[in-house]
Design a protein around this motif. Structure first.
Motif, PDB file in Angstrom:
ATOM      1  N   ASN A 270       0.815  -1.220   0.000  1.00 27.70           N
ATOM      2  CA  ASN A 270       0.000   0.000   0.000  1.00 27.70           C
ATOM      3  C   ASN A 270       0.849   1.271   0.000  1.00 27.70           C
ATOM      4  O   ASN A 270       0.313   2.361  -0.177  1.00 27.70           O
ATOM      5  N   GLY A 271       2.148   1.104   0.197  1.00 32.60           N
ATOM      6  CA  GLY A 271       3.047   2.248   0.123  1.00 32.60           C
ATOM      7  C   GLY A 271       3.198   3.001   1.425  1.00 32.60           C
ATOM      8  O   GLY A 271       2.595   2.676   2.446  1.00 32.60           O
ATOM      9  N   ASN A 272       4.021   4.028   1.355  1.00 31.66           N
ATOM     10  CA  ASN A 272       4.390   4.840   2.511  1.00 31.66           C
ATOM     11  C   ASN A 272       3.350   5.942   2.742  1.00 31.66           C
ATOM     12  O   ASN A 272       3.081   6.750   1.842  1.00 31.66           O
ATOM     13  N   LEU A 273       2.797   5.989   3.933  1.00 32.29           N
ATOM     14  CA  LEU A 273       1.797   7.001   4.280  1.00 32.29           C
ATOM     15  C   LEU A 273       2.317   8.413   4.002  1.00 32.29           C
ATOM     16  O   LEU A 273       1.595   9.247   3.438  1.00 32.29           O
ATOM     17  N   ALA A 274       3.562   8.690   4.384  1.00 30.53           N
ATOM     18  CA  ALA A 274       4.123  10.031   4.207  1.00 30.53           C
ATOM     19  C   ALA A 274       4.230  10.390   2.719  1.00 30.53           C
ATOM     20  O   ALA A 274       3.862  11.496   2.306  1.00 30.53           O
ATOM     21  N   GLU A 275       4.728   9.456   1.918  1.00 34.97           N
ATOM     22  CA  GLU A 275       4.846   9.706   0.476  1.00 34.97           C
ATOM     23  C   GLU A 275       3.475   9.836  -0.174  1.00 34.97           C
ATOM     24  O   GLU A 275       3.272  10.686  -1.050  1.00 34.97           O
ATOM     25  N   ASN A 276       2.543   8.993   0.242  1.00 30.74           N
ATOM     26  CA  ASN A 276       1.183   9.068  -0.308  1.00 30.74           C
ATOM     27  C   ASN A 276       0.524  10.397   0.026  1.00 30.74           C
ATOM     28  O   ASN A 276      -0.187  10.990  -0.798  1.00 30.74           O
ATOM     29  N   LEU A 277       0.776  10.886   1.233  1.00 30.71           N
ATOM     30  CA  LEU A 277       0.215  12.175   1.652  1.00 30.71           C
ATOM     31  C   LEU A 277       0.847  13.318   0.859  1.00 30.71           C
ATOM     32  O   LEU A 277       0.138  14.209   0.363  1.00 30.71           O
ATOM     33  N   LEU A 278       2.168  13.305   0.711  1.00 32.62           N
ATOM     34  CA  LEU A 278       2.850  14.358  -0.055  1.00 32.62           C
ATOM     35  C   LEU A 278       2.409  14.358  -1.508  1.00 32.62           C
ATOM     36  O   LEU A 278       2.201  15.417  -2.106  1.00 32.62           O
ATOM     37  N   ASN A 279       2.273  13.174  -2.074  1.00 35.33           N
ATOM     38  CA  ASN A 279       1.820  13.073  -3.459  1.00 35.33           C
ATOM     39  C   ASN A 279       0.416  13.642  -3.616  1.00 35.33           C
ATOM     40  O   ASN A 279       0.122  14.346  -4.590  1.00 35.33           O
ATOM     41  N   PHE A 280      -0.430  13.379  -2.625  1.00 34.48           N
ATOM     42  CA  PHE A 280      -1.784  13.917  -2.655  1.00 34.48           C
ATOM     43  C   PHE A 280      -1.768  15.443  -2.571  1.00 34.48           C
ATOM     44  O   PHE A 280      -2.472  16.128  -3.320  1.00 34.48           O
ATOM     45  N   LEU A 281      -0.938  15.980  -1.685  1.00 28.47           N
ATOM     46  CA  LEU A 281      -0.857  17.431  -1.515  1.00 28.47           C
ATOM     47  C   LEU A 281      -0.331  18.127  -2.791  1.00 28.47           C
ATOM     48  O   LEU A 281      -0.787  19.212  -3.141  1.00 28.47           O
ATOM     49  N   GLU A 282       0.609  17.447  -3.457  1.00 23.66           N
ATOM     50  CA  GLU A 282       1.228  18.045  -4.650  1.00 23.66           C
ATOM     51  C   GLU A 282       0.339  17.957  -5.886  1.00 23.66           C
ATOM     52  O   GLU A 282       0.408  18.822  -6.761  1.00 23.66           O
ATOM     53  N   THR A 283      -0.471  16.917  -5.961  1.00 20.91           N
ATOM     54  CA  THR A 283      -1.230  16.675  -7.200  1.00 20.91           C
ATOM     55  C   THR A 283      -2.723  16.969  -7.104  1.00 20.91           C
ATOM     56  O   THR A 283      -3.364  17.237  -8.108  1.00 20.91           O
ATOM     57  N   LYS A 284      -3.274  16.921  -5.892  1.00 17.02           N
ATOM     58  CA  LYS A 284      -4.730  17.035  -5.763  1.00 17.02           C
ATOM     59  C   LYS A 284      -5.206  18.337  -5.125  1.00 17.02           C
ATOM     60  O   LYS A 284      -6.364  18.707  -5.248  1.00 17.02           O
ATOM     61  N   ILE A 285      -4.294  19.018  -4.428  1.00 20.73           N
ATOM     62  CA  ILE A 285      -4.700  20.246  -3.741  1.00 20.73           C
ATOM     63  C   ILE A 285      -4.447  21.443  -4.671  1.00 20.73           C
ATOM     64  O   ILE A 285      -3.308  21.685  -5.098  1.00 20.73           O
ATOM     65  N   PRO A 286      -5.466  22.205  -5.010  1.00 18.61           N
ATOM     66  CA  PRO A 286      -5.270  23.377  -5.885  1.00 18.61           C
ATOM     67  C   PRO A 286      -4.418  24.444  -5.235  1.00 18.61           C
ATOM     68  O   PRO A 286      -4.499  24.675  -4.031  1.00 18.61           O
ATOM     69  N   ARG A 287      -3.569  25.077  -6.028  1.00 14.53           N
ATOM     70  CA  ARG A 287      -2.677  26.131  -5.514  1.00 14.53           C
ATOM     71  C   ARG A 287      -3.061  27.489  -6.060  1.00 14.53           C
ATOM     72  O   ARG A 287      -3.604  27.608  -7.126  1.00 14.53           O
TER      73      ARG A 287
END
Length: 287
Positions: A270-287
Motif C-alpha cells: 500500500n506504500g508509505n503514508l508520508a509519500e502518499n500524503l505528499l503526493n496527494f498534496l502536490e497533485t490534488k490540492i489546488p494552488r
C-alpha cells in the motif's frame, strides 16, 4: 484567503476507514475546505509510515542489531541474545500470571529472554514474572529509531500503542495487540476489525480474552462479537484458557510466522503514508 485542511486521522482497521479516506468534510466557511486522509491496511487508505530507518531494520537484521548495540547498555544484550527466543512485553496493566506461567513452561523447551518495556504495564508484568521465577530484562525508554530496531529483532511481542502496533503489523513477526481499553468495551469492535484484516484464526481467541475488561459493562456491538465467539466468562477458567492459548502460540511460532509475514507483505504494497500524503498534496490540492 482560501484554506485547505487535510485531516490525518488515527489508525483503524474498521471498514469506515476506506469510506472516509479522501472524503470531504463540511466547514462553516466557503473559504475553508477540509478533507480526510486515513492511515490504514487497504489500498483504499493512505497506508502506514515506511521511513528509511524502519525499512532498513526490516530488511537487514545486522543493521538493526548494530543500531541496538550502539544505543543500549551492554548488560541488556547478553552474549546469547541472537541465539535465544526473544519475548517482549509492552502492554497495559493487568494480571500477567497466566503469561508468566506459560513462559515458565515454554522456557523448558527453548532458551528464552523476556524483555519488559518501560511504561504503564511494566510493574504488573514484573510482579507476575517474579512470582513464577521467570528471569527478565528491564528496558529503558528508547528513541523511536532504536525502538523500531529492537522490535524487529523480537520473536514474539505483546505490544500496545498505535506506533508499536503498526510497526509489528509491518514486521511480519508473531505478536499480540493490547488495544487501548474503552468504555463499555467498545475496543472489542476495533480489535475484531483488525482480526478480520489479519485473518489468523489461531490468535483470535487469545486476543479477545487478553483484551477483555471483565469488570466493565459491555456495549451491544461488543457483546454480539463475544457471544458469537463463545468465550468463557468465569475468571478462573479464563486465566486457564489464556495460559493454554498463549503457550500453544509460543510453541507453534514457526507455523505462525508465515501467516504474519503474509499480512505484512500485503500492507507494504500500500506504500508509505508520508509519500502518499505528499503526493496527494502536490497533485490534488489546488494552488
Amino acid at each position: 484567503l482560501n484554506v485547505q485542511i487535510v485531516n490525518v486521522e488515527y489508525l483503524t482497521a474498521e471498514s469506515w476507514a476506506d469510506d472516509f479516506h479522501l472524503l470531504k468534510s463540511g466547514t462553516r466557511s466557503a473559504k475553508i475546505k477540509k478533507i480526510n486522509f486515513m492511515p490504514g491496511f487497504t489500498k483504499k487508505t493512505g497506508g502506514l509510515i515506511l521511513d528509511k530507518n524502519f525499512m532498513r531494520c526490516l530488511s537487514e537484521k545486522k543493521f538493526a542489531l548494530n543500531l541496538v548495540k550502539q544505543n543500549l547498555d551492554k548488560k541488556i544484550l547478553s552474549e546469547d541474545f541472537s541465539d535465544s527466543f526473544k519475548i517482549l512485553i509492552f502492554s497495559y496493566p493487568k494480571n500477567f500470571d497466566f503469561l508468566a506461567s506459560a513462559i515458565k513452561e515454554f522456557s523448558f523447551l527453548k532458551k528464552i529472554i523476556v524483555f519488559v518495556a518501560s511504561g504503564a504495564g511494566a510493574d504488573s508484568a514484573k510482579i507476575s514474572l517474579k512470582k513464577f521465577k521467570v528471569d527478565f530484562v528491564c528496558l529503558p525508554f528508547m528513541q523511536q529509531e532504536v525502538w523500531d530496531a529492537f522490535l524487529s529483532l523480537m520473536d514474539f511481542s505483546f505490544v500496545r500503542g498505535e506506533d508499536s502496533f503498526s510497526r509489528c503489523c509491518l514486521l511480519g513477526n508473531p505478536f499480540i495487540w493490547n488495544i487501548y481499553p474503552q468504555e463499555e468495551e467498545f475496543h472489542i469492535v476495533k480489535l475484531n476489525a483488525f482480526l478480520q484484516k489479519i485473518k489468523i484464526p489461531q490468535i483470535e481467541k487469545f486476543s479477545f480474552l487478553y483484551n477483555r475488561n471483565f469488570k466493565a459493562s459491555c456495549c451491544p456491538e461488543s457483546l454480539e462479537i463475544l457471544e458469537e465467539k463463545k468465550l468463557p466468562s468465569e475468571l478462573e477458567k479464563i486465566n486457564s484458557e489464556m495460559k493454554t492459548e498463549i503457550l500453544s502460540l509460543l510453541k507453534n511460532y514457526e507455523s505462525l510466522k508465515p501467516e504474519f509475514k503474509k499480512f505484512s507483505n500485503e500492507i507494504l504494497k500500500n506504500g508509505n503514508l508520508a509519500e502518499n500524503l505528499l503526493n496527494f498534496l502536490e497533485t490534488k490540492i489546488p494552488r
